[in-house]
Design an enzyme around this catalytic site. Sequence first.
Site, short mmCIF file in Angstrom:
data_model
loop_
_atom_site.label_atom_id
_atom_site.label_comp_id
_atom_site.label_asym_id
_atom_site.label_seq_id
_atom_site.Cartn_x
_atom_site.Cartn_y
_atom_site.Cartn_z
N ASP A 79 0.85 -1.19 0.00
CA ASP A 79 0.00 0.00 0.00
C ASP A 79 0.88 1.24 0.00
O ASP A 79 2.07 1.16 -0.33
CB ASP A 79 -0.93 -0.03 1.22
CG ASP A 79 -2.29 0.57 0.92
OD1 ASP A 79 -2.37 1.81 0.79
OD2 ASP A 79 -3.28 -0.18 0.81
N HIS A 111 -4.02 6.48 2.87
CA HIS A 111 -4.61 5.21 2.43
C HIS A 111 -3.99 4.03 3.18
O HIS A 111 -4.70 3.16 3.69
CB HIS A 111 -4.43 5.05 0.92
CG HIS A 111 -5.25 3.96 0.32
ND1 HIS A 111 -4.79 2.67 0.21
CD2 HIS A 111 -6.51 3.95 -0.18
CE1 HIS A 111 -5.72 1.91 -0.35
NE2 HIS A 111 -6.78 2.67 -0.60
N SER A 267 -11.18 -0.64 -2.11
CA SER A 267 -9.99 -0.77 -1.25
C SER A 267 -10.35 -1.16 0.16
O SER A 267 -9.70 -2.01 0.78
CB SER A 267 -9.23 0.56 -1.19
OG SER A 267 -8.24 0.66 -2.18
#
Length: 352
Positions: A79, A111, A267
């Site tokens: 990520d 994120h 996600s």
Amino acid sequence: MAPQVVRLQLPRGMSLAQARRAVQRVNVQASADLDAYYYPDGAAADCIGPNCEAARLVGWAQPQVGRCGAAMPLVGLIDTAIDVDHEALKGQAIEILDRPGSRSDKSSRDHGTAIAALLVGRAGSRTPGLIPQARVLAVDAFHKERGVADRADVVSLVAAIEALADREVRIINLSLSGPPNEVLKKAVEAARAKGIVLVAAAGNGGAGAEPSYPAAYPGVIAVTAVDRKLNIYRRATRGPYIDLAAPGVEILAAGSAAPGAPKSGTSYAVPFVSAAAALALASHPGMTIEDLQAKLERAAQDLGAPGRDATFGYGLVQMAGLCAPPADPPAVATFYEKPGDTWLRTQLKAEP
């Protein structure tokens, strides 16, 4: 794990097809493709209620998860960067591996922090994780170039998969998507050959979009997102490659600059399936990838048209019952020679 990956620059005037032929002349077994970009599949959204009832939808319960703690498999995470000092992640077992490649521009931490917290966020924090007792190995494969959004190229993704495979992770969480690529496909196949479960985002391209990768590669568990009413996320990519659905709309997720904020995207659905896979492997560590995927598919709550469909796959992932309870204690027998004598208690091994 896989053959060496190198990045080449196209000479001026040479097409991709010509470049592929040139590579093939040097090595007929080599794969060549564009060094494509892959992006995190998430966006901001509005939310009402604690964690949007996501845990309830998938049958998650902390006492159940606690029974699996000692045997929880090692989970890999590819990520963006992660804020390990975030209040939800302080003290959690997260190891950050060196960034692959030579990119100088660091990725943002929003994120990656959100996905890590969904997996292993500290119990009692504003954004507790699904498997807080698990160990995570994380690789930041993303970068910002010229101020654009976070993105990872093929070379960085393959290097990240290699790094995690070298550390013998059992599961890799891939909350990202992009175009098909032959080099990435080879790395995915090599990881699966080592027994690694890959769980990836279905993509946020919408109903008419092309399939997203690596989710659409055979053997990768492709995860789409649903809201609290079990409606499909409006931006979710559809297609026959979809395997499972999980909560991914208005999820209360940790961010680098805030204790928690609502997020939407495929996600944020991926960690639910990665956590479910971890629970199943904790109880049955010798389970094959195929058996694990079949177990998750059988346990799913069917949504949409009966059976598997291009919108929800096999349905909503369910975590209840994936972690087997501890074995029954040994049987206890009490023997008496005769009334009044001292009794002897002995433990007997329980027979099948």
